[in-house]
Motif scaffolding. Structure first.
Motif, PDB file in Angstrom:
ATOM      1  N   UNK A  67       0.845  -1.178   0.000  1.00  0.00           N
ATOM      2  CA  UNK A  67       0.000   0.000   0.000  1.00  0.00           C
ATOM      3  C   UNK A  67       0.885   1.233   0.000  1.00  0.00           C
ATOM      4  N   UNK A  68       0.493   2.246  -0.761  1.00  0.00           N
ATOM      5  CA  UNK A  68       1.247   3.495  -0.682  1.00  0.00           C
ATOM      6  C   UNK A  68       0.876   4.223   0.612  1.00  0.00           C
ATOM      7  N   UNK A  69       1.550   5.313   0.910  1.00  0.00           N
ATOM      8  CA  UNK A  69       1.368   5.994   2.199  1.00  0.00           C
ATOM      9  C   UNK A  69      -0.061   6.471   2.388  1.00  0.00           C
ATOM     10  N   UNK A  70      -0.677   6.993   1.328  1.00  0.00           N
ATOM     11  CA  UNK A  70      -2.046   7.476   1.440  1.00  0.00           C
ATOM     12  C   UNK A  70      -3.013   6.324   1.698  1.00  0.00           C
ATOM     13  N   UNK A  71      -2.828   5.208   0.997  1.00  0.00           N
ATOM     14  CA  UNK A  71      -3.697   4.048   1.209  1.00  0.00           C
ATOM     15  C   UNK A  71      -3.545   3.497   2.630  1.00  0.00           C
ATOM     16  N   UNK A  72      -2.313   3.485   3.119  1.00  0.00           N
ATOM     17  CA  UNK A  72      -2.075   2.984   4.480  1.00  0.00           C
ATOM     18  C   UNK A  72      -2.768   3.877   5.506  1.00  0.00           C
ATOM     19  N   UNK A  73      -2.699   5.185   5.298  1.00  0.00           N
ATOM     20  CA  UNK A  73      -3.382   6.107   6.201  1.00  0.00           C
ATOM     21  C   UNK A  73      -4.889   5.894   6.160  1.00  0.00           C
TER      22      UNK A  73
END
Length: 455
Positions: A67-73
């Protein structure tokens, strides 16, 4: 579960994760209605969690999804909202446990990484249900994993962003249970065995402020948990008492070792750097002194609580098995530091150890005999207070001036040296009138007694 999996494979990562939580909620709610005991997670739901929340592929040889950082958030926000909206505490606890209990497989690293970020977010936005779930998780999970969570939180709030410790400080009133478990995990992490394992000054100040504001915080888990006399091995202790005693006792020697190491690296500090370091260390020493006082006060509360739970004399909240390595560490540090240059630090460490042992034994928190203490402490440097503690009350022969049961008089001459040895060159002097005996505090288990903490 195969139909559910095929349906999830057609979704994007975030909607699939949300769908897994939905199915898991239905699964556990129905299981709790049909069985009084908490159900175990079947293989099917566990595999769905690992594949669609922790991104561990089911098939071998398939590269894991990232997951990219935005998806993880966004995933963390989904999970936070789920735990906040779930009104049944039993279901919430089971879901949290099924998500983050280590399974001993390749998903554990992803599991622990996501847990650290979830709890960190819960601290930042004050999501009390998540913090309460994390508190129970810390209580039921092997200590090696608890320490990893503690390290992640310390990195986020003490090292990553300066000043963010204030955010962590504010959860004291929101979730005292989590604060208690966090302190226990932190004292297990920072054992002062090396300079890297001395707690950061901001963290130390935070914990002292919590405990000094309400000393009962240390006992919250103990007071609110059904307890058996035999505790499981490899888990965090019921209270952080042993870890906090270790901090207070070892701190003078650990900071002296750190100072000695900085001087012996061949680069003596400048005057400005030296003044700054001494100022920081001085502040820390004051904090440890304050902490030591509070720990002694908490120990004195314990007798009533242990008696109320019918555990007095059966459960040692300061295990003797943990006192032994502490004494060995003090002995090693004392030998490592030159006694001529660290006499004050050694004396302070031993004074604090003696006080902690005496109060812990008097309150029933430490279950051992004086002979056990004498054996363990026999190799430590001499300390008057520690000698009194490990000697205990000695029955005196019947004497009109000395009531039985008191410590021997401190100023009694050593054996083999009479009080008034005759010398042929000196005239005999008249005997002094008998002085009244000074009774020393008798050690009676369970009785409170005045003491003056070593600062």
């Amino acid at each position: 579960m195969s139909d559910i999996r095929h349906s999830l494979l057609r979704r994007d990562a975030l909607s699939a994760a949300k769908e897994v939580l939905y199915h898991l909620d239905i699964y556990f709610s129905s299981q709790l209605q049909s069985a009084p005991l908490p159900p175990l997670v079947d293989k099917g739901p566990a595999e769905l969690l690992e594949e669609f929340l922790f991104q561990v592929p089911k098939e071998r040889g398939v590269p894991p999804k990232r997951l990219n950082s935005l998806q993880e958030l966004q995933l963390l926000e989904i999970m936070c909202n789920y735990f906040q909206e779930q009104t049944k505490d039993s279901v919430r606890q089971l879901i949290f446990s099924s998500l983050f209990s280590p399974q001993g497989n390749k998903a554990d690293d992803n599991r622990m990484a996501l847990l650290g970020k979830l709890v960190s977010m819960a601290v930042a936005v004050c999501r009390v249900p998540v913090l309460e779930c994390a508190a129970f998780w810390l209580q039921r999970t092997p200590a090696v994993y608890c320490v990893r969570l503690a390290r992640a939180l310390v990195d986020d709030y003490c090292n990553l962003v300066p000043g963010s410790i204030q955010t962590l400080k504010q959860i004291f009133s929101a979730s005292p249970r989590f604060c208690c478990q966090f302190i226990t995990a932190v004292t297990a992490l920072y054992d002062l065995s090396s300079d890297d394992l001395i707690p950061p000054s901001e963290l130390l100040e935070l914990i002292v402020s919590w405990i000094f504001e309400d000393p009962r915080l240390i006992l919250i888990t103990f007071l609110n948990t059904p307890i058996a006399a035999n505790l499981p091995i490899g888990f965090l202790e019921l209270t952080p008492l042993t870890g906090l005693i270790r901090w207070c006792v070892k701190a003078p020697l650990a900071y002296k070792r750190k100072q000695k190491a900085s001087l012996s690296n061949g680069h003596p500090p400048t005057k400005i750097a030296k003044d700054s370091t001494e100022g920081d260390d001085g502040d820390c020493h004051q904090l440890y002194s304050k902490l030591h006082l509070t720990v002694l006060q908490v120990l004195m509360m314990l007798q009533g609580h242990l008696t109320e739970k019918n555990l007095y004399g059966r459960l040692g909240l300061v295990p003797f098995d943990h006192v032994v390595p502490l004494v060995e560490e003090i002995n090693r540090l004392s030998d490592e530091l030159n006694p001529l240059n660290a006499s004050k630090e050694i004396e302070l460490a031993l004074d604090r150890l003696a006080q902690a042992l005496q109060v812990a034994m008097a309150s029933g928190a430490l279950l051992c005999t004086r002979d056990d203490l004498r054996t363990v402490c026999s190799r430590l440097p001499h300390n008057n207070l520690l000698q009194l503690v490990i000697s205990g009350p000695v029955q005196q022969p019947t004497h009109s001036a000395l009531p039985p049961g008191f410590y021997p008089h401190i100023h009694t001459p050593p054996l083999g040296y009479p009080a008034h040895a005759a010398h042929p060159a000196l005239p005999a002097h008249p005997a002094h009138p008998a002085l009244p005996a000074h009774p020393v505090q008798t050690f009676i288990p369970g009785m409170t007694f005045p003491y003056r903490p070593i600062r």
